[in-house]
Design an enzyme around this catalytic site. Structure first.
Site, PDB file in Angstrom:
ATOM      1  N   HIS A 172       0.855  -1.191   0.000  1.00 32.72           N
ATOM      2  CA  HIS A 172       0.000   0.000   0.000  1.00 32.72           C
ATOM      3  C   HIS A 172       0.894   1.245   0.000  1.00 32.72           C
ATOM      4  O   HIS A 172       1.772   1.397   0.844  1.00 32.72           O
ATOM      5  CB  HIS A 172      -0.961   0.000   1.184  1.00 32.72           C
ATOM      6  CG  HIS A 172      -1.965   1.098   1.053  1.00 32.72           C
ATOM      7  ND1 HIS A 172      -3.146   0.936   0.368  1.00 32.72           N
ATOM      8  CD2 HIS A 172      -1.931   2.394   1.431  1.00 32.72           C
ATOM      9  CE1 HIS A 172      -3.796   2.085   0.337  1.00 32.72           C
ATOM     10  NE2 HIS A 172      -3.085   2.986   0.988  1.00 32.72           N
ATOM     11  N   ALA A 173       0.646   2.143  -0.937  1.00 32.90           N
ATOM     12  CA  ALA A 173       1.545   3.271  -1.153  1.00 32.90           C
ATOM     13  C   ALA A 173       1.650   4.162   0.087  1.00 32.90           C
ATOM     14  O   ALA A 173       0.659   4.402   0.776  1.00 32.90           O
ATOM     15  CB  ALA A 173       1.050   4.106  -2.338  1.00 32.90           C
ATOM     16  N   HIS A 195       0.348  12.057  -5.604  1.00 31.42           N
ATOM     17  CA  HIS A 195      -0.218  12.085  -4.249  1.00 31.42           C
ATOM     18  C   HIS A 195       0.889  11.882  -3.207  1.00 31.42           C
ATOM     19  O   HIS A 195       1.019  12.658  -2.251  1.00 31.42           O
ATOM     20  CB  HIS A 195      -1.296  10.991  -4.126  1.00 31.42           C
ATOM     21  CG  HIS A 195      -1.832  10.832  -2.741  1.00 31.42           C
ATOM     22  ND1 HIS A 195      -2.957  11.500  -2.301  1.00 31.42           N
ATOM     23  CD2 HIS A 195      -1.389  10.112  -1.676  1.00 31.42           C
ATOM     24  CE1 HIS A 195      -3.185  11.187  -1.036  1.00 31.42           C
ATOM     25  NE2 HIS A 195      -2.245  10.348  -0.633  1.00 31.42           N
ATOM     26  N   GLU A 196       1.677  10.841  -3.392  1.00 30.23           N
ATOM     27  CA  GLU A 196       2.714  10.531  -2.396  1.00 30.23           C
ATOM     28  C   GLU A 196       3.765  11.639  -2.317  1.00 30.23           C
ATOM     29  O   GLU A 196       4.205  12.013  -1.232  1.00 30.23           O
ATOM     30  CB  GLU A 196       3.383   9.191  -2.705  1.00 30.23           C
ATOM     31  CG  GLU A 196       2.445   7.985  -2.620  1.00 30.23           C
ATOM     32  CD  GLU A 196       1.686   7.893  -1.315  1.00 30.23           C
ATOM     33  OE1 GLU A 196       2.170   8.403  -0.290  1.00 30.23           O
ATOM     34  OE2 GLU A 196       0.581   7.327  -1.312  1.00 30.23           O
ATOM     35  N   HIS A 244       2.951  14.411  -0.017  1.00 30.06           N
ATOM     36  CA  HIS A 244       3.309  14.188   1.394  1.00 30.06           C
ATOM     37  C   HIS A 244       4.776  14.558   1.623  1.00 30.06           C
ATOM     38  O   HIS A 244       5.125  15.243   2.578  1.00 30.06           O
ATOM     39  CB  HIS A 244       3.120  12.719   1.765  1.00 30.06           C
ATOM     40  CG  HIS A 244       1.701  12.260   1.858  1.00 30.06           C
ATOM     41  ND1 HIS A 244       0.764  12.874   2.638  1.00 30.06           N
ATOM     42  CD2 HIS A 244       1.051  11.196   1.292  1.00 30.06           C
ATOM     43  CE1 HIS A 244      -0.395  12.229   2.555  1.00 30.06           C
ATOM     44  NE2 HIS A 244      -0.250  11.206   1.733  1.00 30.06           N
ATOM     45  N   GLU A 294      -3.277  14.852   3.021  1.00 34.91           N
ATOM     46  CA  GLU A 294      -3.742  14.048   1.892  1.00 34.91           C
ATOM     47  C   GLU A 294      -4.079  14.900   0.669  1.00 34.91           C
ATOM     48  O   GLU A 294      -4.083  14.403  -0.462  1.00 34.91           O
ATOM     49  CB  GLU A 294      -4.966  13.221   2.300  1.00 34.91           C
ATOM     50  CG  GLU A 294      -4.715  12.246   3.439  1.00 34.91           C
ATOM     51  CD  GLU A 294      -3.590  11.255   3.152  1.00 34.91           C
ATOM     52  OE1 GLU A 294      -3.315  10.980   1.976  1.00 34.91           O
ATOM     53  OE2 GLU A 294      -2.958  10.786   4.123  1.00 34.91           O
ATOM     54  N   HIS A 315      -6.628   0.386   5.357  1.00 27.46           N
ATOM     55  CA  HIS A 315      -6.590   1.326   6.478  1.00 27.46           C
ATOM     56  C   HIS A 315      -7.243   0.785   7.745  1.00 27.46           C
ATOM     57  O   HIS A 315      -7.039   1.341   8.818  1.00 27.46           O
ATOM     58  CB  HIS A 315      -7.241   2.641   6.061  1.00 27.46           C
ATOM     59  CG  HIS A 315      -6.579   3.237   4.844  1.00 27.46           C
ATOM     60  ND1 HIS A 315      -6.654   2.648   3.602  1.00 27.46           N
ATOM     61  CD2 HIS A 315      -5.822   4.351   4.686  1.00 27.46           C
ATOM     62  CE1 HIS A 315      -5.972   3.375   2.721  1.00 27.46           C
ATOM     63  NE2 HIS A 315      -5.458   4.410   3.352  1.00 27.46           N
ATOM     64  N   TYR A 364      -9.305  11.458   4.070  1.00 29.11           N
ATOM     65  CA  TYR A 364      -9.418  11.399   2.604  1.00 29.11           C
ATOM     66  C   TYR A 364     -10.710  12.058   2.130  1.00 29.11           C
ATOM     67  O   TYR A 364     -10.772  12.628   1.050  1.00 29.11           O
ATOM     68  CB  TYR A 364      -9.349   9.956   2.110  1.00 29.11           C
ATOM     69  CG  TYR A 364      -8.072   9.252   2.502  1.00 29.11           C
ATOM     70  CD1 TYR A 364      -6.861   9.590   1.909  1.00 29.11           C
ATOM     71  CD2 TYR A 364      -8.068   8.270   3.485  1.00 29.11           C
ATOM     72  CE1 TYR A 364      -5.684   8.956   2.271  1.00 29.11           C
ATOM     73  CE2 TYR A 364      -6.907   7.625   3.854  1.00 29.11           C
ATOM     74  CZ  TYR A 364      -5.711   7.976   3.248  1.00 29.11           C
ATOM     75  OH  TYR A 364      -4.553   7.348   3.614  1.00 29.11           O
TER      76      TYR A 364
HETATM   77  O1  X8Z Z   1      -4.178   5.403   1.038  1.00 29.51           O
HETATM   78  C1  X8Z Z   1      -4.132   6.248   0.175  1.00 29.51           C
HETATM   79  C2  X8Z Z   1      -2.798   6.754  -0.350  1.00 29.51           C
HETATM   80  C3  X8Z Z   1      -1.768   6.761   0.689  1.00 29.51           C
HETATM   81  S1  X8Z Z   1      -2.041   7.931   1.954  1.00 29.51           S
HETATM   82  C4  X8Z Z   1      -2.318   5.860  -1.471  1.00 29.51           C
HETATM   83  N1  X8Z Z   1      -5.260   6.722  -0.388  1.00 29.51           N
HETATM   84  C5  X8Z Z   1      -6.570   6.243   0.016  1.00 29.51           C
HETATM   85  C6  X8Z Z   1      -6.781   4.796  -0.371  1.00 29.51           C
HETATM   86  O2  X8Z Z   1      -5.990   4.257  -1.153  1.00 29.51           O
HETATM   87  O3  X8Z Z   1      -7.745   4.188   0.088  1.00 29.51           O
HETATM   88  C7  X8Z Z   1      -5.349   7.745  -1.421  1.00 29.51           C
HETATM   89  C8  X8Z Z   1      -6.800   7.827  -1.773  1.00 29.51           C
HETATM   90  C9  X8Z Z   1      -7.559   7.131  -0.682  1.00 29.51           C
HETATM   91 ZN    ZN Z   2      -1.777   9.872   1.288  1.00 31.32          ZN
END
Ligand code: X8Z
Ligand code: ZN
Length: 634
Positions: free
Chosen positions: A371-372, A401-402, A405, A429, A530, A540
């Protein structure tokens, strides 16, 4: 989205847990079986945190306490971050053991800070010290109670949950596949039997997490109550410079502002899915089948643009994934391109160590957290991303996005330690998302040579539809993950109701249903990173509002008078300077002041979303004429 003790060390990874013991505690080192692919490990006892307990309750005492806490956060934070990086990029028995140990120590330290900070509640300190004391109280995601063994038990569970998710695989067509492999197939599959198998297959990795999750909730709630919060959800809602109840109401208000638009999109997409798949797969009324939307959690629907593209008036003339592949992009080139956007705003290039130390692609020889995430290992210059990048439009966006951060982290590195964080977590975010709005415009894609010509106004609706499939479709998901968790933490949802409540929230907020009945042991929330990763999610939802506020303000500063969705701030150093001024503030001021520094606005305002998408909303309303929109929640 790292839990933010030692503040946002990594903005998107497993976070710290918290506990409270000033002396050495030896946890009951129950050997832990990490099912679902992770390994068995036995945690070590926690060492003393070594912080003084006797600061005088005076202005001088408070000031000294805050200074000592900041110094400790800096050194301990770097140590913890390096251990966490080692585990996230190489999941083994030993790295899990180490991370579990360091997270237990971090938890104890954080809770100790929070309790100590409360001693100065009645001391008339200056506003900066007061803000820091408040942040010390609020900067914990999962607190542990002050009894021997609690922090250790909590950290063993959180390390195991995260590792179980990250190493999860399931059988698909006779082969074990990973989440990233499954996601790629799901994005392109238009076979409902196949999408159902992928949806259900990925969710076989999570039933094993359920007991751990329930136990984790018990411990964290015990910890939250000791810190004076009703439950862990109330603690999470307290980090927005307003009372927790007001914040919950604020999210209701924002959702009410954007919900009609979501319902419009839902109605249109449902009709097109019905036209493609027929009544037996997707009826033209009621909820949408969740596996047909091209994403494992149905949180962004852009991958099915081809299914829902306008049938008249022109469709999109390009597909970003194809453009990237045709131009021979590789993952590193995608990240370099992302860096190029930030540099065009007048920001510095990334440090050499970013390129040496980041994980940009999935390593072939070991288990990692794919997960990024974006990391700041030393709260200064050692910034990195950790991704398993594929060459496609989604990951092109995620790279921006990354990096948002990372650029935020670097901009606030000269703030005092406790202010090295986002104005709130939604800001963190939204930074890269805002940049991504420009980076996805055809104008920009043309400027960097990916698109040969820039399409005219005839592509406005196709473009906006693509964007809405990702951005508007996301809004109810962005809300529902924490609505579910708030219910779990408050006790309103008991463990035996976990899955039913999740499915009910999918229906209520998103208007979606799983492709078939869920097994009795299902724990579908655990199949979303998450949840086992314990990253609060309302951030988010907020980011999906803020990024449009940023876009509207930035384009105004740039003197742009055209439609908002066509505006790109690429190369605009004046906008970049004002943007960076907000970033440099970190968490030093309440978030409305940071918002004001860049946008001139001081409130959450979903009217920017409406402004950006106005032409599409009108178009959807016309398309939906004669259709009975909405769905029943029963
Ligand atoms: O988790 C993330 C990022 C890392 S903070 C990749 N996002 C959420 C997800 O993937 O569920 C970005 C959009 C929503
Ligand atoms: Zn993020």
């Amino acid at each position: 989205m790292k839990r933010q003790m030692m503040t946002a060390v990594a903005v998107c990874a497993l976070a710290f847990t918290a506990g409270c013991a000033a002396t050495t505690t030896s946890g009951e080192a129950r050997p832990l079986q990490a099912e679902g692919g992770a390994q068995t490990f036995t945690p070590a006892p926690v060492t003393a945190t070594g912080l003084r307990a006797d600061y005088p309750t005076t202005v001088a005492g408070a000031t000294q306490f805050v200074a000592d806490a900041e110094a400790k956060m800096l050194t301990f934070g770097e140590y913890a971050a390096r251990v966490q990086w080692a585990r996230a990029t190489n999941i083994t028995f030993d790295t899990m053991w180490l991370e579990s140990k360091v997270n237990a120590e971090a938890t104890e330290l954080q809770v100790q800070f929070a309790n100590q900070a409360a001693r100065f509640n009645d001391v008339a300190v200056d506003p900066v010290v007061r803000r820091k004391l408040n942040l010390l109280r609020l900067g914990i995601v999962l607190p542990a109670p002050n009894r021997p063994g609690a922090a250790e038990e909590l950290s063993q569970i959180t390390t195991r949950l995260d590792s179980t998710y990250s190493t999860g695989k399931f059988d698909f067509k006779g082969q074990p596949i990973t989440l990233d492999e499954a996601s790629l197939i799901l994005a392109d599959s238009r076979d409902p039997n196949e999408t159902k198998a992928l949806y259900e297959g990925w969710r076989t990795i999570s039933p094993v997490m359920k007991n751990d999750y329930a136990r984790m909730v018990e411990i964290a709630n015990e910890g939250a109550r000791e810190l004076g919060f009703a439950d862990t959800g109330a603690l999470w809602r307290s980090g927005y410079d307003m009372p927790a109840d007001d914040f919950a109401e604020e999210t209701d208000r924002l959702w009410a502002q954007v919900k009609p638009f979501y319902e419009n999109l839902h109605c249109y997409v449902r009709a097109r899915l019905n036209a493609k798949y027929g009544d037996a797969v997707q009826p033209d009324h009621g909820p949408i089948r969740a596996d047909l939307l091209g994403n494992m959690w149905s949180q962004q629907w852009g991958n099915i643009y081809d299914v829902v593209a306008p049938t008249s008036g022109g469709a999109s003339s390009y597909d970003l994934t194809e453009l990237l592949k045709t131009a021979d992009y590789d993952p590193v080139k995608m990240v370099k391109t992302g860096e190029g956007f930030y540099v065009s705003l007048g920001l510095d290039p990334l440090p050499q160590t970013f390129w040496e130390r980041s994980q940009i692609v999935r390593p072939r020889d070991r288990e990692v957290v794919c997960h990024a995430s974006a990391w700041d290992l030393d709260n200064a210059d050692d910034i990195r991303i950790k991704m398993c990048t594929n060459v496609n439009g989604d990951d092109f966006y995620t790279v921006h996005h990354e990096l948002g951060h990372n650029y935020y982290q670097r901009a606030y590195k000269n703030q005092p330690m406790l202010f090295r964080n986002g104005a709130n977590d939604g800001f963190h975010e939204a930074i890269g998302d805002f940049v991504g709005l420009s980076a996805l415009t055809p104008t920009y894609l043309n400027q960097i040579g990916l698109l040969k010509t820039t399409p005219g106004a005839e592509e406005d609706i196709p473009f906006l539809l693509k964007m809405a499939l990702d951005k508007i479709a996301f809004l109810p998901f962005g809300l529902m993950v924490d609505r579910w968790r708030w219910g779990v933490f408050s006790g309103e949802t008991s463990p035996d109701q976990y899955n039913a409540a999740w499915t009910a929230d999918m229906l209520k907020y998103q208007g979606l249903v799983p492709p078939g009945p869920r097994p009795t042991n299902a724990f579908d929330p655990g199949a979303k990173y998450h949840v086992p990763g314990n990253t609060p999610y309302t951030r988010y939802f907020l980011a999906h509002i803020y990024q449009f506020q940023f876009q509207r303000a930035a384009c105004k500063q740039a003197g742009w008078t055209g439609p908002l969705h066509r505006c790109s701030v690429y190369g605009n150093e004046a906008v970049g300077a004002r943007f960076n001024a907000m970033l440099e503030m970190g968490q030093s001021k309440p978030w409305p002041e940071a918002m004001q520094a860049f946008t001139g606005e001081t409130a959450n305002d979903a009217s920017a979303v409406a402004d950006y998408f106005a032409p599409l909303n009108q178009w959807l309303t016309v398309q939906n004429r004669g259709h009975d929109c909405g769905w029943s929640e029963a």
